[in-house]
Write a protein that holds these residues in place. Sequence first.
Motif, PDB file in Angstrom:
ATOM      1  N   PRO A 262       1.387  -1.255   0.344  1.00  0.00           N
ATOM      2  CA  PRO A 262       0.064   0.632   0.502  1.00  0.00           C
ATOM      3  C   PRO A 262       0.812   0.965  -0.366  1.00  0.00           C
ATOM      4  N   THR A 263       1.823   1.364   0.542  1.00  0.00           N
ATOM      5  CA  THR A 263       2.912   2.680   0.982  1.00  0.00           C
ATOM      6  C   THR A 263       3.037   2.641  -0.408  1.00  0.00           C
ATOM      7  N   GLN A 264       4.055   1.582  -1.010  1.00  0.00           N
ATOM      8  CA  GLN A 264       4.693   1.961  -2.087  1.00  0.00           C
ATOM      9  C   GLN A 264       3.997   2.176  -3.475  1.00  0.00           C
ATOM     10  N   LEU A 265       2.579   1.905  -3.583  1.00  0.00           N
ATOM     11  CA  LEU A 265       1.291   2.665  -4.545  1.00  0.00           C
ATOM     12  C   LEU A 265       1.058   3.899  -3.999  1.00  0.00           C
ATOM     13  N   ALA A 266       0.925   4.199  -2.917  1.00  0.00           N
ATOM     14  CA  ALA A 266       0.818   5.838  -2.351  1.00  0.00           C
ATOM     15  C   ALA A 266       1.584   6.724  -2.885  1.00  0.00           C
ATOM     16  N   ASN A 267       3.101   6.534  -2.425  1.00  0.00           N
ATOM     17  CA  ASN A 267       3.825   6.514  -3.117  1.00  0.00           C
ATOM     18  C   ASN A 267       4.383   7.321  -4.366  1.00  0.00           C
ATOM     19  N   GLN A 268       3.486   6.135  -5.377  1.00  0.00           N
ATOM     20  CA  GLN A 268       3.708   6.362  -6.669  1.00  0.00           C
ATOM     21  C   GLN A 268       2.435   6.803  -7.355  1.00  0.00           C
ATOM     22  N   GLY A 269       1.886   7.988  -6.239  1.00  0.00           N
ATOM     23  CA  GLY A 269       0.063   8.874  -6.187  1.00  0.00           C
ATOM     24  C   GLY A 269      -0.543   7.845  -6.891  1.00  0.00           C
ATOM     25  N   ILE A 270      -0.767   6.248  -7.267  1.00  0.00           N
ATOM     26  CA  ILE A 270      -1.784   5.553  -7.931  1.00  0.00           C
ATOM     27  C   ILE A 270      -2.823   5.734  -6.404  1.00  0.00           C
ATOM     28  N   ILE A 271      -3.167   5.661  -4.997  1.00  0.00           N
ATOM     29  CA  ILE A 271      -4.502   5.242  -4.597  1.00  0.00           C
ATOM     30  C   ILE A 271      -3.338   6.089  -3.548  1.00  0.00           C
TER      31      ILE A 271
END
Length: 499
Positions: A262-271
């Motif tokens: 979740p943190t990886q996807l959030a850091n990419q601005g995806i979620i």
Amino acid sequence: MAQSSPLLSAEEKPELRHGDVFVIAVPDHHDQADDGPSPSRWTAAWRAVMVLAALALAGHCYRLHYYYSPDVAARLWGQDWRWSAEGASSSSFLLPLYPKKAGAGAGVKASTAALPERQYYTSMNIGNPARPYFLDVDTGTDLTWIQCDAPCTNCTKGPHPLYKPSEGNMVHPKDSVCQELQGNQNYCDTCKQCEYEIAYADRSSSAGVLARDSMQLITADAEREIMPFVFGCAYDQQGKLLDSTAGTDGVLGLSNGAISLPTQLANQGIISNVFGHCIPADPTSSGYMFLGDEYIPRWGMTWVPIRNGPENVYSTEVQKVNYGGQELNVRRQAGKLTQVIFDSGSSYTYFPREIYRNLIASLEDVSPGFVHDDSDETLPFCMKPNFPVRSVDDVKELFKPLELQFRKRWFVIPRTFTISPENYLIISEKGNVCLGVLDGTEIGHRSTIIIGDASLRGKLVVYDNDKNQMGWVQSDCTRPQKESRVPSFLSRALHSQLL
């Protein structure tokens, strides 16, 4: 006036397919000159609008989203266009949750002081070309890892072939992701790969190297999205993991650590940095989980703050633990709170020894017709009833719910996490009634409550790392509802206008 950079060369241009959609940026109005928009700016904007309109009209039953880095976006749309992470932050993804086969981790012997294996897994497509992998769902683990042919030293025979990395997939030790994972540990500067090792509470471990590859996720609208992520290429499993992963290919790390999915996807601005899981009350039924914030119910959720700590686990603090109306932690010091960890990687719930023993005493008091059966090693505490028992339904009315009481909201509204008898009782092969709550002291948790997946059944549980809170609500976990941020009548009007 800023000069537009050339578009990508033929080799760099992505292939456009029927129904493809690109997440693009918006014009940076701060860079505009005082004499108004330039013709080239309007030309680029008009080109983008026409491309999106054509793609929308030619829409497929799914859309394929690519997420580009700022420099690639600039080359696609010109330097006058800036990358907007907000444009890609509205996605939410659904994943299925499957129960493991009956009998896997169904019990733990009284002499065994080990966390039981994870009971629910999901399916994810990873690699290029994408291949499916089954991953155990674990909110108490940072790193996602997959058994890997690197080559493999100790791997179980999983449901799918081992992941085979290429040299280009390996993460370099100087990569920021590697440094985040290893912290201040001193690894060799001459190494070409980022090594990792994870130790679990049952003294098992997984070791390997970090890899970076693409992952495919599916939205509720059947849109397929491809994005990069970093995971562990695991080639050396030790201990209980050699048995517990037999039905899966690895572990999905969902903690609030920087390396978690979740943190990886959030850091990419995806979620948004939010996810949730819904484990059905029936342990043989399938549920679901989601990444992103579009499936959080608007009403009925009970929220509690997440307690920050070095272990990256989802913990909070509870005031009282009750069996029915009787308080179990009666000797607690005034003002002292008990830490509670929500851990989908544990099948059972663990109480500190004092609360655990008081619970057993309460069960013995309210069930005088039941006799403690030491010969049943299914679980540490089992009782033989004076009548035939085939399922928990035959005895659940004789027992009371467990209640974890948190501080009241605004000092008025109660906040309670209720564990019904069917979520803490287990019927053994002997027909005995066994307690699915264990003594946490035996696994090193002297003053901590661990809520395992058996006690999470029948609830939608949400972990909101953006707001530093987690919450729950009763649910049958059969059909996720996407919460629209636009009123339904307005949504229908906009949809008809677009068509």
